[in-house]
Design a protein around this motif. Structure first.
Motif, PDB file in Angstrom:
ATOM      1  N   LYS A   1       0.833  -1.211   0.000  1.00 28.85           N
ATOM      2  CA  LYS A   1       0.000   0.000   0.000  1.00 28.85           C
ATOM      3  C   LYS A   1       0.863   1.255   0.000  1.00 28.85           C
ATOM      4  O   LYS A   1       1.827   1.345   0.756  1.00 28.85           O
ATOM      5  N   GLY A   2       0.491   2.201  -0.861  1.00 28.28           N
ATOM      6  CA  GLY A   2       1.240   3.444  -0.949  1.00 28.28           C
ATOM      7  C   GLY A   2       2.430   3.384  -1.886  1.00 28.28           C
ATOM      8  O   GLY A   2       3.021   4.419  -2.210  1.00 28.28           O
ATOM      9  N   ARG A   3       2.792   2.177  -2.313  1.00 25.89           N
ATOM     10  CA  ARG A   3       3.940   2.021  -3.228  1.00 25.89           C
ATOM     11  C   ARG A   3       3.524   1.472  -4.587  1.00 25.89           C
ATOM     12  O   ARG A   3       4.114   1.832  -5.606  1.00 25.89           O
ATOM     13  N   PHE A   4       2.550   0.578  -4.594  1.00 29.27           N
ATOM     14  CA  PHE A   4       2.100  -0.046  -5.836  1.00 29.27           C
ATOM     15  C   PHE A   4       0.725   0.498  -6.215  1.00 29.27           C
ATOM     16  O   PHE A   4      -0.104   0.797  -5.345  1.00 29.27           O
ATOM     17  N   THR A   5       0.479   0.568  -7.529  1.00 30.30           N
ATOM     18  CA  THR A   5      -0.827   0.990  -8.028  1.00 30.30           C
ATOM     19  C   THR A   5      -1.270   0.041  -9.132  1.00 30.30           C
ATOM     20  O   THR A   5      -0.535  -0.173 -10.102  1.00 30.30           O
ATOM     21  N   ILE A   6      -2.463  -0.508  -8.974  1.00 23.80           N
ATOM     22  CA  ILE A   6      -3.019  -1.392  -9.988  1.00 23.80           C
ATOM     23  C   ILE A   6      -4.030  -0.610 -10.816  1.00 23.80           C
ATOM     24  O   ILE A   6      -4.756   0.240 -10.296  1.00 23.80           O
ATOM     25  N   SER A   7      -4.044  -0.879 -12.124  1.00 28.17           N
ATOM     26  CA  SER A   7      -5.007  -0.239 -13.011  1.00 28.17           C
ATOM     27  C   SER A   7      -5.346  -1.212 -14.134  1.00 28.17           C
ATOM     28  O   SER A   7      -4.665  -2.230 -14.308  1.00 28.17           O
ATOM     29  N   ARG A   8      -6.386  -0.910 -14.873  1.00 26.49           N
ATOM     30  CA  ARG A   8      -6.781  -1.786 -15.962  1.00 26.49           C
ATOM     31  C   ARG A   8      -7.352  -0.981 -17.108  1.00 26.49           C
ATOM     32  O   ARG A   8      -7.901   0.102 -16.926  1.00 26.49           O
ATOM     33  N   ASP A   9      -7.225  -1.563 -18.300  1.00 28.89           N
ATOM     34  CA  ASP A   9      -7.824  -1.011 -19.508  1.00 28.89           C
ATOM     35  C   ASP A   9      -8.789  -2.063 -20.012  1.00 28.89           C
ATOM     36  O   ASP A   9      -8.363  -3.069 -20.599  1.00 28.89           O
ATOM     37  N   ASN A  10     -10.069  -1.865 -19.761  1.00 25.63           N
ATOM     38  CA  ASN A  10     -11.065  -2.874 -20.106  1.00 25.63           C
ATOM     39  C   ASN A  10     -11.151  -3.096 -21.613  1.00 25.63           C
ATOM     40  O   ASN A  10     -11.410  -4.213 -22.060  1.00 25.63           O
ATOM     41  N   ALA A  11     -10.940  -2.068 -22.383  1.00 27.78           N
ATOM     42  CA  ALA A  11     -11.025  -2.201 -23.838  1.00 27.78           C
ATOM     43  C   ALA A  11      -9.913  -3.085 -24.384  1.00 27.78           C
ATOM     44  O   ALA A  11     -10.066  -3.711 -25.435  1.00 27.78           O
ATOM     45  N   LYS A  12      -8.801  -3.134 -23.667  1.00 28.64           N
ATOM     46  CA  LYS A  12      -7.650  -3.936 -24.114  1.00 28.64           C
ATOM     47  C   LYS A  12      -7.467  -5.206 -23.300  1.00 28.64           C
ATOM     48  O   LYS A  12      -6.485  -5.926 -23.499  1.00 28.64           O
ATOM     49  N   ASN A  13      -8.389  -5.468 -22.363  1.00 28.46           N
ATOM     50  CA  ASN A  13      -8.258  -6.649 -21.483  1.00 28.46           C
ATOM     51  C   ASN A  13      -6.868  -6.708 -20.860  1.00 28.46           C
ATOM     52  O   ASN A  13      -6.227  -7.762 -20.819  1.00 28.46           O
ATOM     53  N   THR A  14      -6.428  -5.580 -20.375  1.00 32.91           N
ATOM     54  CA  THR A  14      -5.070  -5.461 -19.849  1.00 32.91           C
ATOM     55  C   THR A  14      -5.096  -4.901 -18.431  1.00 32.91           C
ATOM     56  O   THR A  14      -5.879  -4.002 -18.132  1.00 32.91           O
ATOM     57  N   VAL A  15      -4.240  -5.472 -17.594  1.00 35.44           N
ATOM     58  CA  VAL A  15      -4.077  -4.984 -16.230  1.00 35.44           C
ATOM     59  C   VAL A  15      -2.617  -4.600 -16.029  1.00 35.44           C
ATOM     60  O   VAL A  15      -1.719  -5.244 -16.575  1.00 35.44           O
ATOM     61  N   TYR A  16      -2.410  -3.541 -15.268  1.00 41.84           N
ATOM     62  CA  TYR A  16      -1.074  -3.017 -15.025  1.00 41.84           C
ATOM     63  C   TYR A  16      -0.782  -3.009 -13.529  1.00 41.84           C
ATOM     64  O   TYR A  16      -1.692  -2.927 -12.708  1.00 41.84           O
ATOM     65  N   LEU A  17       0.496  -3.041 -13.210  1.00 40.20           N
ATOM     66  CA  LEU A  17       0.920  -2.862 -11.827  1.00 40.20           C
ATOM     67  C   LEU A  17       2.123  -1.929 -11.835  1.00 40.20           C
ATOM     68  O   LEU A  17       3.207  -2.317 -12.284  1.00 40.20           O
ATOM     69  N   GLN A  18       1.916  -0.713 -11.379  1.00 45.44           N
ATOM     70  CA  GLN A  18       3.002   0.243 -11.240  1.00 45.44           C
ATOM     71  C   GLN A  18       3.622   0.054  -9.860  1.00 45.44           C
ATOM     72  O   GLN A  18       2.930   0.192  -8.850  1.00 45.44           O
ATOM     73  N   MET A  19       4.896  -0.263  -9.837  1.00 44.34           N
ATOM     74  CA  MET A  19       5.590  -0.560  -8.585  1.00 44.34           C
ATOM     75  C   MET A  19       6.675   0.491  -8.359  1.00 44.34           C
ATOM     76  O   MET A  19       7.612   0.597  -9.156  1.00 44.34           O
ATOM     77  N   ASN A  20       6.521   1.257  -7.316  1.00 48.56           N
ATOM     78  CA  ASN A  20       7.483   2.296  -6.958  1.00 48.56           C
ATOM     79  C   ASN A  20       8.126   1.973  -5.617  1.00 48.56           C
ATOM     80  O   ASN A  20       7.619   1.141  -4.856  1.00 48.56           O
ATOM     81  N   SER A  21       9.233   2.640  -5.337  1.00 52.28           N
ATOM     82  CA  SER A  21       9.942   2.457  -4.063  1.00 52.28           C
ATOM     83  C   SER A  21      10.159   0.979  -3.767  1.00 52.28           C
ATOM     84  O   SER A  21       9.889   0.509  -2.651  1.00 52.28           O
ATOM     85  N   LEU A  22      10.641   0.271  -4.744  1.00 51.32           N
ATOM     86  CA  LEU A  22      10.801  -1.172  -4.599  1.00 51.32           C
ATOM     87  C   LEU A  22      11.841  -1.516  -3.544  1.00 51.32           C
ATOM     88  O   LEU A  22      12.850  -0.808  -3.370  1.00 51.32           O
ATOM     89  N   LYS A  23      11.572  -2.629  -2.855  1.00 52.04           N
ATOM     90  CA  LYS A  23      12.430  -3.117  -1.788  1.00 52.04           C
ATOM     91  C   LYS A  23      12.926  -4.516  -2.138  1.00 52.04           C
ATOM     92  O   LYS A  23      12.260  -5.240  -2.904  1.00 52.04           O
ATOM     93  N   PRO A  24      14.044  -4.938  -1.556  1.00 53.65           N
ATOM     94  CA  PRO A  24      14.515  -6.310  -1.828  1.00 53.65           C
ATOM     95  C   PRO A  24      13.455  -7.367  -1.513  1.00 53.65           C
ATOM     96  O   PRO A  24      13.381  -8.390  -2.206  1.00 53.65           O
ATOM     97  N   GLU A  25      12.618  -7.123  -0.526  1.00 53.94           N
ATOM     98  CA  GLU A  25      11.593  -8.098  -0.171  1.00 53.94           C
ATOM     99  C   GLU A  25      10.448  -8.160  -1.190  1.00 53.94           C
ATOM    100  O   GLU A  25       9.570  -9.014  -1.068  1.00 53.94           O
ATOM    101  N   ASP A  26      10.457  -7.293  -2.178  1.00 55.96           N
ATOM    102  CA  ASP A  26       9.486  -7.381  -3.269  1.00 55.96           C
ATOM    103  C   ASP A  26       9.947  -8.373  -4.343  1.00 55.96           C
ATOM    104  O   ASP A  26       9.188  -8.656  -5.276  1.00 55.96           O
ATOM    105  N   THR A  27      11.148  -8.890  -4.204  1.00 59.31           N
ATOM    106  CA  THR A  27      11.669  -9.858  -5.164  1.00 59.31           C
ATOM    107  C   THR A  27      10.790 -11.104  -5.176  1.00 59.31           C
ATOM    108  O   THR A  27      10.555 -11.717  -4.133  1.00 59.31           O
TER     109      THR A  27
END
Length: 121
Positions: free
Chosen positions: A64-90
């Motif tokens: 929370k506060g670092r990742f953002t999920i979004s989607r484009d319904n017309a393209k059947n696509t989902v995105y995950l923007q990941m910021n401030s990544l940490k080693p434990e996100d591996t």
């Protein structure tokens, strides 16, 4: 059949950013939930984030506060923007959708093959 293809994974330094994408294709009538899960070495697969067709989102506390999920319904696509990544996100990040293949069909769960995200200096 349904195919999910993830992209955008890779190696990034701590504090960096990555954007994952997942395109769903095949005989899809409608998609309700789209989401991302991850599995780190030696650990169970866990929820990262989900987004419903109406736009409601849900996040794991750890992102929370670092990742953002979004989607484009017309393209059947989902995105995950990941910021401030940490080693434990591996982890290997998996795309998941809940979809119907026909008007009278029930919803089924479908998974991608995963994309590896490595956070390391």
């Amino acid at each position: 059949q349904v195919q999910l293809v993830e992209s955008g994974g890779g190696l990034v330094q701590p504090g960096g950013s990555l954007r994952l994408s997942c395109v769903a294709s095949g005989s899809i009538f409608s998609i309700n939930r789209m989401g991302w899960y991850r599995q780190a070495p030696g650990k169970e697969r866990e929820l990262v984030a989900t987004i419903l067709s109406g736009g409601s989102t849900n996040y794991a506390d750890s992102v929370k506060g670092r990742f953002t999920i979004s989607r484009d319904n017309a393209k059947n696509t989902v995105y995950l923007q990941m910021n401030s990544l940490k080693p434990e996100d591996t982890a290997v990040y998996y795309c998941n959708i809940e979809a119907r293949l026909g008007y009278s069909d029930g919803y089924g769960d479908y998974w991608g093959k995963g994309t590896l995200v490595t956070v390391s200096s």
